[in-house]
Scaffold this motif. Structure first.
Motif, mmCIF file in Angstrom:
data_model
loop_
_atom_site.group_PDB
_atom_site.id
_atom_site.type_symbol
_atom_site.label_atom_id
_atom_site.label_comp_id
_atom_site.label_asym_id
_atom_site.label_seq_id
_atom_site.Cartn_x
_atom_site.Cartn_y
_atom_site.Cartn_z
ATOM 1 N N GLN A 84 0.807 -1.185 -0.137
ATOM 2 C CA GLN A 84 0.025 0.093 0.080
ATOM 3 C C GLN A 84 0.955 1.430 -0.147
ATOM 4 O O GLN A 84 0.534 2.366 -0.548
ATOM 5 C CB GLN A 84 -0.936 0.060 0.973
ATOM 6 C CG GLN A 84 -1.771 1.123 1.283
ATOM 7 C CD GLN A 84 -2.875 1.034 2.335
ATOM 8 O OE1 GLN A 84 -2.384 0.493 3.483
ATOM 9 N NE2 GLN A 84 -3.983 1.631 2.382
ATOM 10 N N ARG A 85 1.952 1.392 0.870
ATOM 11 C CA ARG A 85 2.944 2.436 0.805
ATOM 12 C C ARG A 85 3.376 2.681 -0.714
ATOM 13 O O ARG A 85 3.719 3.523 -1.310
ATOM 14 C CB ARG A 85 3.850 2.086 1.924
ATOM 15 C CG ARG A 85 3.460 2.490 3.354
ATOM 16 C CD ARG A 85 4.606 2.300 4.343
ATOM 17 N NE ARG A 85 5.555 3.309 4.055
ATOM 18 C CZ ARG A 85 6.606 3.582 4.816
ATOM 19 N NH1 ARG A 85 7.052 2.831 5.717
ATOM 20 N NH2 ARG A 85 7.385 4.445 4.604
ATOM 21 N N HIS B 239 2.404 1.492 -3.417
ATOM 22 C CA HIS B 239 1.351 1.944 -4.525
ATOM 23 C C HIS B 239 1.256 3.498 -4.217
ATOM 24 O O HIS B 239 1.290 4.124 -5.193
ATOM 25 C CB HIS B 239 -0.011 1.063 -4.373
ATOM 26 C CG HIS B 239 -0.939 1.424 -5.256
ATOM 27 N ND1 HIS B 239 -0.889 1.215 -6.579
ATOM 28 C CD2 HIS B 239 -2.071 2.178 -5.237
ATOM 29 C CE1 HIS B 239 -1.825 1.586 -7.184
ATOM 30 N NE2 HIS B 239 -2.620 2.136 -6.294
ATOM 31 N N HIS B 240 1.114 4.110 -3.148
ATOM 32 C CA HIS B 240 0.992 5.507 -3.106
ATOM 33 C C HIS B 240 2.001 6.293 -3.529
ATOM 34 O O HIS B 240 2.081 7.181 -4.154
ATOM 35 C CB HIS B 240 0.815 5.744 -1.556
ATOM 36 C CG HIS B 240 0.980 7.313 -1.174
ATOM 37 N ND1 HIS B 240 -0.205 8.001 -1.646
ATOM 38 C CD2 HIS B 240 1.647 8.079 -0.698
ATOM 39 C CE1 HIS B 240 -0.115 9.259 -1.202
ATOM 40 N NE2 HIS B 240 1.123 9.106 -0.595
ATOM 41 N N GLN B 241 3.276 5.712 -3.497
ATOM 42 C CA GLN B 241 4.553 6.176 -3.784
ATOM 43 C C GLN B 241 4.546 6.240 -5.445
ATOM 44 O O GLN B 241 5.106 7.004 -6.081
ATOM 45 C CB GLN B 241 5.843 5.422 -3.297
ATOM 46 C CG GLN B 241 7.128 6.145 -3.323
ATOM 47 C CD GLN B 241 8.294 5.440 -2.494
ATOM 48 O OE1 GLN B 241 7.959 4.483 -1.845
ATOM 49 N NE2 GLN B 241 9.610 6.153 -2.938
ATOM 50 N N ASN C 62 1.943 6.361 -7.189
ATOM 51 C CA ASN C 62 0.953 7.468 -7.750
ATOM 52 C C ASN C 62 1.772 8.803 -7.702
ATOM 53 O O ASN C 62 1.258 9.495 -8.461
ATOM 54 C CB ASN C 62 -0.390 7.270 -6.881
ATOM 55 C CG ASN C 62 -1.064 6.165 -7.215
ATOM 56 O OD1 ASN C 62 -1.094 5.438 -8.121
ATOM 57 N ND2 ASN C 62 -2.026 5.663 -6.296
#
Length: 291
Positions: free
Chosen positions: A186-187, A189-191, A193
């Motif tokens: 999740q971390r 994936h945010h990075q 984006n």
């Protein structure tokens, strides 16, 4: 990465070539980042205090931006410094932000600061990573926790996310593996984006593909309710199951690409048992070093 070592810096961080997007027309690159930030032309125009017509002309190539306009738009889009250099290049301007290697004499004070933070965090583990989660430095508390993993995973450059969830890495020792792996993904994936980094996207897919260790299919050990505030790391060691929560520290207002991409991950004990175990492990390391 010998257990007795206090700090280990990774291989020399080389200057990298601009991404392939540097060859794009400025307008295409601007549109790509505006859409990545989920902004309409009107939204960005209002943020930059320019007309929507002018922004449209910049995206279609009917108008050419000044250096100041490129920097303004990059700031409003909250682009990483590396990508701001690429955007400048796509508009025909020289990069503004330097990119030095960590062994550059100009960054000595920054290296000293990293060393100070990592050593000061002992007996708790801490590490510094670059934008691709490659290990830059670590303290001895962290190095002692990775003993027993496949030596191939410890060959520079060491990717700490791969080290965590690879079947030959720490995966079989992470009691709450699925929870921790999903947290890391999740971390990441945010990075992806935020940065649009293709290498991070590939790493994310790689982590998703790793199998779940048999030991991790059993329910994770419940030691304390963290009220959903943090995702703990539960790691099996000779001292028992240690439970950590982590924090991330970055350099404030950096103007160097390398510094802007560095982060310090510090792990704290989530319960008294873990704190006591870490102190005992530190005493054993000190005794071994003095022997």
């Amino acid at each position: 990465m010998e257990p007795g070592a206090s700090l280990r810096y990774g291989p020399r961080m080389k200057l990298t070539k601009p991404p392939s997007s540097a060859a794009h027309h400025f307008g295409d690159y601007l549109r790509e980042w505006r859409q990545r930030r989920r902004l309409s032309q009107l939204d960005l125009a209002l943020e930059a205090e320019i007309s929507t017509r002018h922004l449209s002309f910049l995206e279609t190539g009917r108008s050419q931006p000044s250096r100041e306009m490129v920097q303004l738009l990059a700031e409003k889009l909250d682009m990483p410094l590396r990508e701001r250099n690429v955007m400048l290049a796509s508009a025909g301007f020289a990069p503004v932000y330097s990119e030095r290697t960590l062994d550059d004499p100009a960054l000595k004070s920054m290296r000293d600061a990293i060393d100070l933070v990592l050593r000061g965090h002992e007996p708790y583990p801490a590490l510094a990573v670059d934008r691709h989660w490659s290990l830059v430095a670590a303290n001895s508390a962290l190095l002692s926790l990775v003993e027993g993993v496949d030596p191939a995973l410890l060959k520079p450059p060491v990717n700490v996310l791969r080290l965590s969830v690879h079947p030959a890495g720490l995966a079989r020792r992470i009691v709450n593996f699925v929870e921790w792996r999903d947290h890391l993904i999740q971390r990441l994936h945010h990075q992806v984006n935020v940065t649009g980094d293709a290498a991070l996207s590939s790493l994310c897919e790689e982590l998703r593909a790793y199998p779940i260790p048999d030991a991790a299919r059993r329910p994770a050990r419940t030691r304390e309710d963290h009220a959903g505030l943090v995702v703990p790391l539960q790691l099996a060691t000779d001292e028992g199951v240690l439970t950590f929560f982590s924090t991330t520290t970055i350099f404030g207002t950096p103007v160097d690409v390398t510094l802007s991409e560095l982060a310090i991950e510090a792990f704290f004990p989530a319960d008294p048992e873990t704190a006591g175990a870490l102190r005992r492990m530190a005493e054993k390391r000190q005794a071994a070093a003095g022997a």
